[in-house]
Design a protein around this motif. Structure first.
Motif, mmCIF file in Angstrom:
data_model
loop_
_atom_site.group_PDB
_atom_site.id
_atom_site.type_symbol
_atom_site.label_atom_id
_atom_site.label_comp_id
_atom_site.label_asym_id
_atom_site.label_seq_id
_atom_site.Cartn_x
_atom_site.Cartn_y
_atom_site.Cartn_z
ATOM 1 N N ILE A 66 0.853 -1.185 0.000
ATOM 2 C CA ILE A 66 0.000 0.000 0.000
ATOM 3 C C ILE A 66 0.890 1.237 0.000
ATOM 4 C CG2 ILE A 66 -1.721 1.326 1.281
ATOM 5 C CD1 ILE A 66 -2.801 -1.264 2.401
ATOM 6 N N HIS A 67 0.777 2.060 -1.020
ATOM 7 C CA HIS A 67 1.584 3.270 -1.149
ATOM 8 C C HIS A 67 0.975 4.394 -0.311
ATOM 9 C CE1 HIS A 67 4.248 1.783 -4.369
ATOM 10 N NE2 HIS A 67 3.193 1.074 -4.734
ATOM 11 N N HIS A 68 0.933 4.161 0.978
ATOM 12 C CA HIS A 68 0.344 5.127 1.905
ATOM 13 C C HIS A 68 0.829 4.786 3.304
ATOM 14 C CE1 HIS A 68 -2.264 8.393 2.762
ATOM 15 N NE2 HIS A 68 -3.112 8.203 1.758
ATOM 16 N N PHE A 69 0.521 5.667 4.286
ATOM 17 C CA PHE A 69 0.912 5.377 5.665
ATOM 18 C C PHE A 69 -0.262 4.842 6.485
ATOM 19 C CE2 PHE A 69 -0.190 9.891 5.451
ATOM 20 C CZ PHE A 69 -1.033 10.066 6.529
ATOM 21 N N PHE A 70 -1.421 4.682 5.862
ATOM 22 C CA PHE A 70 -2.552 4.029 6.516
ATOM 23 C C PHE A 70 -3.451 3.421 5.441
ATOM 24 C CE2 PHE A 70 -4.130 8.268 5.611
ATOM 25 C CZ PHE A 70 -5.448 8.074 5.254
ATOM 26 N N CYS A 71 -4.377 2.591 5.871
ATOM 27 C CA CYS A 71 -5.296 1.928 4.936
ATOM 28 C C CYS A 71 -6.459 2.856 4.600
ATOM 29 C CB CYS A 71 -5.827 0.634 5.545
ATOM 30 S SG CYS A 71 -4.590 -0.668 5.709
ATOM 31 N N ASP A 72 -6.595 3.163 3.333
ATOM 32 C CA ASP A 72 -7.697 3.981 2.857
ATOM 33 C C ASP A 72 -8.317 3.292 1.643
ATOM 34 O OD1 ASP A 72 -9.496 6.031 2.740
ATOM 35 O OD2 ASP A 72 -8.077 7.569 2.088
ATOM 36 N N VAL A 73 -9.490 3.745 1.252
ATOM 37 C CA VAL A 73 -10.215 3.084 0.174
ATOM 38 C C VAL A 73 -9.459 3.163 -1.151
ATOM 39 C CG1 VAL A 73 -12.345 3.051 -1.174
ATOM 40 C CG2 VAL A 73 -12.448 3.491 1.281
ATOM 41 N N LYS A 74 -9.015 4.356 -1.534
ATOM 42 C CA LYS A 74 -8.377 4.541 -2.842
ATOM 43 C C LYS A 74 -7.131 3.676 -3.032
ATOM 44 C CE LYS A 74 -8.324 8.583 -4.885
ATOM 45 N NZ LYS A 74 -8.136 10.043 -5.124
ATOM 46 N N PRO A 75 -6.185 3.641 -2.078
ATOM 47 C CA PRO A 75 -5.019 2.769 -2.261
ATOM 48 C C PRO A 75 -5.388 1.289 -2.337
ATOM 49 C CG PRO A 75 -4.579 4.399 -0.567
ATOM 50 C CD PRO A 75 -6.032 4.491 -0.882
ATOM 51 N N LEU A 76 -6.413 0.876 -1.593
ATOM 52 C CA LEU A 76 -6.829 -0.527 -1.624
ATOM 53 C C LEU A 76 -7.508 -0.886 -2.947
ATOM 54 C CD1 LEU A 76 -8.127 -1.058 2.027
ATOM 55 C CD2 LEU A 76 -6.146 -2.139 0.968
ATOM 56 N N LEU A 77 -8.264 0.038 -3.499
ATOM 57 C CA LEU A 77 -8.902 -0.221 -4.788
ATOM 58 C C LEU A 77 -7.859 -0.430 -5.886
ATOM 59 C CD1 LEU A 77 -11.954 2.260 -4.882
ATOM 60 C CD2 LEU A 77 -11.909 -0.151 -4.243
ATOM 61 N N GLU A 78 -6.715 0.243 -5.762
ATOM 62 C CA GLU A 78 -5.643 0.083 -6.748
ATOM 63 C C GLU A 78 -5.025 -1.313 -6.693
ATOM 64 O OE1 GLU A 78 -2.914 3.213 -5.932
ATOM 65 O OE2 GLU A 78 -4.315 4.812 -6.487
ATOM 66 N N LEU A 79 -5.152 -1.991 -5.527
ATOM 67 C CA LEU A 79 -4.577 -3.333 -5.369
ATOM 68 C C LEU A 79 -5.585 -4.439 -5.682
ATOM 69 C CD1 LEU A 79 -2.629 -2.874 -1.993
ATOM 70 C CD2 LEU A 79 -1.781 -2.537 -4.319
#
Length: 308
Positions: free
Chosen positions: A172-185
């Protein structure tokens, strides 16, 4: 929340991959978190303990301070842990839980700011009916309603995200779990999730924002055409200025992140913007309210004197 995923954990890549900056950033964000908890905790304490602040305006301010503490606590402790750890993973359930509480508290704050703007509208434009309209029962019902709507909105996202199939990368290209980064995976079709993100979350964000602007529009019109006392005009504008600064600090990054198309912003931009609304804004709120609000400042001084 059953999912069809082969991924059992995610790797949070964090704010930066430059190792030499990790201890420095740990110190900076730890200090910010301590100031956030101390500042908002102090406001929450005086709002509860000082009878002079037992009014609708400060009841909602207490709710805001509680939200800000919880909002930062959803993301910052995990971020701090990852700064000092080489094992930057988060379990699938932990990731969905973080996503849920982040959107729960964020959407609740968005709606609470609109309620606070409405409170200022009634107080300034309808002063003789203020205590009748904004009585304790109404204030409690409004607060409970925004908390319930916020929880339901977040539950929708967490259920829909948990049902996605994650079969590829878990980075996850972020410092926490959010909807947009998870949708990319996610593997498979995410059209419904993206529609929910832009339409439902957009409505949760822009609806209260529009009501807030409408409240301030009526306040400004009323003050300039109905108020002939300069001191009353100055006091009303000063009271509203604190809240409006908080509104701008909160909504500007949120609109940038969730309303703009994903292609218009880079990963680094989204990280910086996320730091603004999840870390910086909550720590600035108590500073804004104490520096510009003499009643809160006075209550804090009285509380300090009682402790000495």
């Amino acid at each position: 929340m059953l999912n069809q995923t082969s991924v059992t954990e995610f790797l949070l890549l964090g704010v930066t991959d430059i190792q030499v900056l990790q201890p420095v950033l740990f110190g900076v964000f730890l200090a910010i978190y301590i100031v956030n908890v101390a500042g908002n905790g102090a406001i929450l304490m005086v709002v509860i303990s000082d009878s002079r602040l037992h009014s609708p305006m400060y009841f909602f301010l207490g709710n805001l301070s509680c939200l800000d503490i919880c909002y930062s606590t959803v993301t910052l402790p995990k971020m701090l842990e990852n700064f000092l750890s080489t094992h930057k993973t988060i379990s699938f359930l932990g990731c969905i839980s973080q996503l849920h509480f982040f959107h729960f508290l964020g959407s609740t704050e968005a709606m609470l700011l609109a309620v606070m703007a409405f409170d200022r509208f009634v107080a300034i434009c309808k002063p003789l009916r203020y205590t009748l309209i904004m009585n304790h029962q109404v204030c409690t019902q409004m607060a409970v309603t925004v908390w319930i709507i916020g929880f339901s909105h977040a539950l929708l996202h967490s259920i829909m995200t948990s049902r996605l199939n994650f079969c590829g990368s878990n980075h996850i290209h972020h410092f926490f779990c959010d909807v947009k980064p998870l949708l990319e995976l996610a593997c498979g079709n995410t059209d419904l999730n993206e529609w929910l993100l832009h339409s439902v979350t957009g409505t949760i964000a822009m609806g209260p924002f529009s009501l807030t602007l409408l409240s301030y529009f009526y306040i400004i019109i009323y003050l300039f055409f109905k108020t002939h006392s300069c001191s009353m005009l100055h006091k009303a504008l000063s009271t509203c200025a604190s809240h409006f600064m908080v509104v701008v600090l909160f909504y500007a990054p949120v609109v940038f992140t969730y309303i703009r198309p994903a292609s218009d912003s880079s990963v680094d931009q989204e990280r910086i913007i996320a730091i603004m609304y999840s870390v910086i804004t909550p720590v600035l709120n108590p500073l804004i309210y104490t520096l510009r609000n003499k009643e809160v400042e006075g209550a804090l001084r009285r509380a300090i004197r009682r402790r000495l």
